[in-house]
Design a protein around this motif. Structure first.
Motif, short mmCIF file in Angstrom:
data_model
loop_
_atom_site.label_atom_id
_atom_site.label_comp_id
_atom_site.label_asym_id
_atom_site.label_seq_id
_atom_site.Cartn_x
_atom_site.Cartn_y
_atom_site.Cartn_z
N ARG A 14 -12.76 8.26 10.04
CA ARG A 14 -13.65 7.71 9.02
C ARG A 14 -14.59 8.80 8.48
NH1 ARG A 14 -13.41 2.04 8.53
NH2 ARG A 14 -15.44 2.05 7.53
N GLY A 15 -14.03 10.01 8.36
CA GLY A 15 -14.80 11.13 7.85
C GLY A 15 -15.18 10.95 6.38
N ASP A 16 -16.25 11.63 5.99
CA ASP A 16 -16.72 11.56 4.62
C ASP A 16 -15.77 12.35 3.71
OD1 ASP A 16 -18.44 10.67 2.62
OD2 ASP A 16 -19.64 12.50 2.72
N PHE A 17 -15.60 11.90 2.50
CA PHE A 17 -14.76 12.57 1.52
C PHE A 17 -15.20 12.16 0.13
CE2 PHE A 17 -12.78 8.51 2.37
CZ PHE A 17 -12.47 8.05 1.10
N LEU A 43 -10.55 2.28 0.40
CA LEU A 43 -10.52 2.39 1.85
C LEU A 43 -11.61 1.56 2.52
CD1 LEU A 43 -8.50 4.61 1.15
CD2 LEU A 43 -9.45 5.93 3.02
N HIS A 44 -12.79 1.59 1.96
CA HIS A 44 -13.88 0.81 2.57
C HIS A 44 -13.61 -0.69 2.47
CE1 HIS A 44 -16.70 3.91 3.82
NE2 HIS A 44 -16.32 4.59 2.75
N GLY A 45 -12.79 -1.10 1.50
CA GLY A 45 -12.49 -2.51 1.34
C GLY A 45 -11.27 -2.99 2.09
N HIS A 46 -10.33 -2.08 2.42
CA HIS A 46 -9.05 -2.53 2.95
C HIS A 46 -8.56 -1.81 4.19
CE1 HIS A 46 -8.50 -4.95 -0.63
NE2 HIS A 46 -8.82 -3.90 -1.36
N SER A 47 -9.25 -0.81 4.65
CA SER A 47 -8.71 0.00 5.73
C SER A 47 -9.51 -0.13 7.02
CB SER A 47 -8.68 1.48 5.32
OG SER A 47 -7.78 1.64 4.25
N LEU A 48 -8.79 -0.02 8.12
CA LEU A 48 -9.43 0.07 9.42
C LEU A 48 -10.16 1.40 9.52
CD1 LEU A 48 -9.80 -0.84 12.39
CD2 LEU A 48 -7.62 0.28 12.87
N GLY A 49 -9.52 2.43 9.02
CA GLY A 49 -10.11 3.76 9.05
C GLY A 49 -9.20 4.76 8.37
N TRP A 50 -9.55 6.01 8.51
CA TRP A 50 -8.78 7.10 7.94
C TRP A 50 -9.17 8.35 8.71
CZ3 TRP A 50 -12.43 4.15 5.62
CH2 TRP A 50 -13.67 4.74 5.45
N ASN A 65 -4.51 7.42 5.80
CA ASN A 65 -5.17 6.13 5.70
C ASN A 65 -4.57 5.21 6.76
OD1 ASN A 65 -6.26 3.66 4.89
ND2 ASN A 65 -5.04 3.54 3.02
N VAL A 66 -5.42 4.46 7.46
CA VAL A 66 -4.97 3.47 8.43
C VAL A 66 -5.38 2.10 7.91
CG1 VAL A 66 -4.98 2.72 10.84
CG2 VAL A 66 -5.29 5.15 10.30
N ALA A 67 -4.46 1.48 7.18
CA ALA A 67 -4.69 0.12 6.68
C ALA A 67 -4.44 -0.85 7.82
CB ALA A 67 -3.75 -0.16 5.50
N TRP A 68 -4.87 -2.09 7.64
CA TRP A 68 -4.61 -3.07 8.70
C TRP A 68 -4.65 -4.48 8.16
CZ3 TRP A 68 -8.78 -4.70 12.67
CH2 TRP A 68 -10.00 -4.91 12.05
N ASP A 69 -4.23 -5.41 9.00
CA ASP A 69 -4.20 -6.82 8.63
C ASP A 69 -5.46 -7.56 9.09
OD1 ASP A 69 -3.82 -6.99 11.37
OD2 ASP A 69 -1.99 -8.20 11.25
N GLY A 70 -6.41 -6.85 9.64
CA GLY A 70 -7.63 -7.48 10.16
C GLY A 70 -7.46 -7.98 11.57
N GLY A 71 -6.30 -7.78 12.13
CA GLY A 71 -6.00 -8.27 13.48
C GLY A 71 -5.44 -7.17 14.35
N VAL A 72 -4.16 -7.29 14.69
CA VAL A 72 -3.56 -6.38 15.67
C VAL A 72 -2.56 -5.39 15.07
CG1 VAL A 72 -3.92 -7.99 17.57
CG2 VAL A 72 -1.74 -8.02 16.33
N HIS A 73 -2.31 -5.47 13.77
CA HIS A 73 -1.35 -4.58 13.13
C HIS A 73 -2.06 -3.58 12.22
CE1 HIS A 73 2.34 -6.82 14.19
NE2 HIS A 73 1.52 -7.84 14.22
N ALA A 74 -1.78 -2.31 12.43
CA ALA A 74 -2.30 -1.25 11.56
C ALA A 74 -1.11 -0.52 10.95
CB ALA A 74 -3.19 -0.30 12.35
N PHE A 75 -1.35 0.16 9.85
CA PHE A 75 -0.28 0.78 9.08
C PHE A 75 -0.73 2.16 8.60
CE2 PHE A 75 -0.63 -3.74 8.54
CZ PHE A 75 0.64 -4.21 8.77
N LEU A 76 0.08 3.17 8.87
CA LEU A 76 -0.21 4.50 8.34
C LEU A 76 0.26 4.57 6.90
CD1 LEU A 76 0.83 7.18 10.99
CD2 LEU A 76 -1.44 6.32 10.47
N LEU A 77 -0.62 5.05 6.04
CA LEU A 77 -0.29 5.23 4.63
C LEU A 77 -0.82 6.57 4.15
CD1 LEU A 77 -1.41 1.72 3.29
CD2 LEU A 77 0.93 2.48 3.70
N ASP A 78 -0.14 7.14 3.19
CA ASP A 78 -0.62 8.33 2.49
C ASP A 78 -0.88 9.52 3.40
OD1 ASP A 78 -0.73 7.11 -0.16
OD2 ASP A 78 -2.33 5.89 0.69
#
Length: 138
Positions: A14-17, A43-50, A65-78
């Motif tokens: 969650r580093g600054d960019f 990212l601040h609206g949809h991601s678990l972190g980055w 980017n580490v997107a997620w479903d708000g639960g137990v599934h995360a997804f690597l993107l970009d």
């Protein structure tokens, strides 16, 4: 081409960019023109972190980017690494930091989709295993 010494790369969950630096890195890595994407808002609206990786001069050299479903599934993107930093372990460490962030958030699964040319990176270097999946091009 000169390489980068891995020891001087710093990684931040969650580093600054700034949007322009991610846009430029993304364009280089994915071979498209520099776009004007609002990464911070997205990212601040949809991601678990980055994870941001920076060289000794503070230049952004890798990002995922580490997107997620708000639960137990995360997804690597970009996942992207600057050309001058490839094949030096930067991408592997970037993904390792993303795995750690998802694990600490109590996610149970981290998913990634990739083209066949990246199979060795994700499977051998990063430890992902194959699964059955489906895809519809929209």
């Amino acid at each position: 081409m000169g390489g980068v010494d891995r020891r001087v790369i710093t990684y931040a969950w969650r580093g600054d960019f700034a949007d322009p630096e991610v846009n430029a890195l993304h364009a280089e890595g994915f071979g498209h023109p520099v776009l004007d994407i609002g990464w911070r808002e997205q990212l601040h609206g949809h991601s678990l972190g980055w994870v941001c990786a920076r060289d000794e001069g503070g230049v952004l050299v890798a990002f995922v980017n580490v997107a997620w479903d708000g639960g137990v599934h995360a997804f690597l993107l970009d996942t992207v690494v600057a050309g001058r930093c490839r094949r030096q372990g930067v991408g592997t460490e970037l993904v390792a930091r993303a795995v750690r962030g998802a694990r600490e958030a109590r996610c149970e699964w981290l998913h990634v989709d990739f083209d066949d040319e990246h199979r060795g990176f994700y499977r051998e270097a990063c430890g992902f295993r194959g699964t059955g999946a489906g895809l519809i091009a929209l």
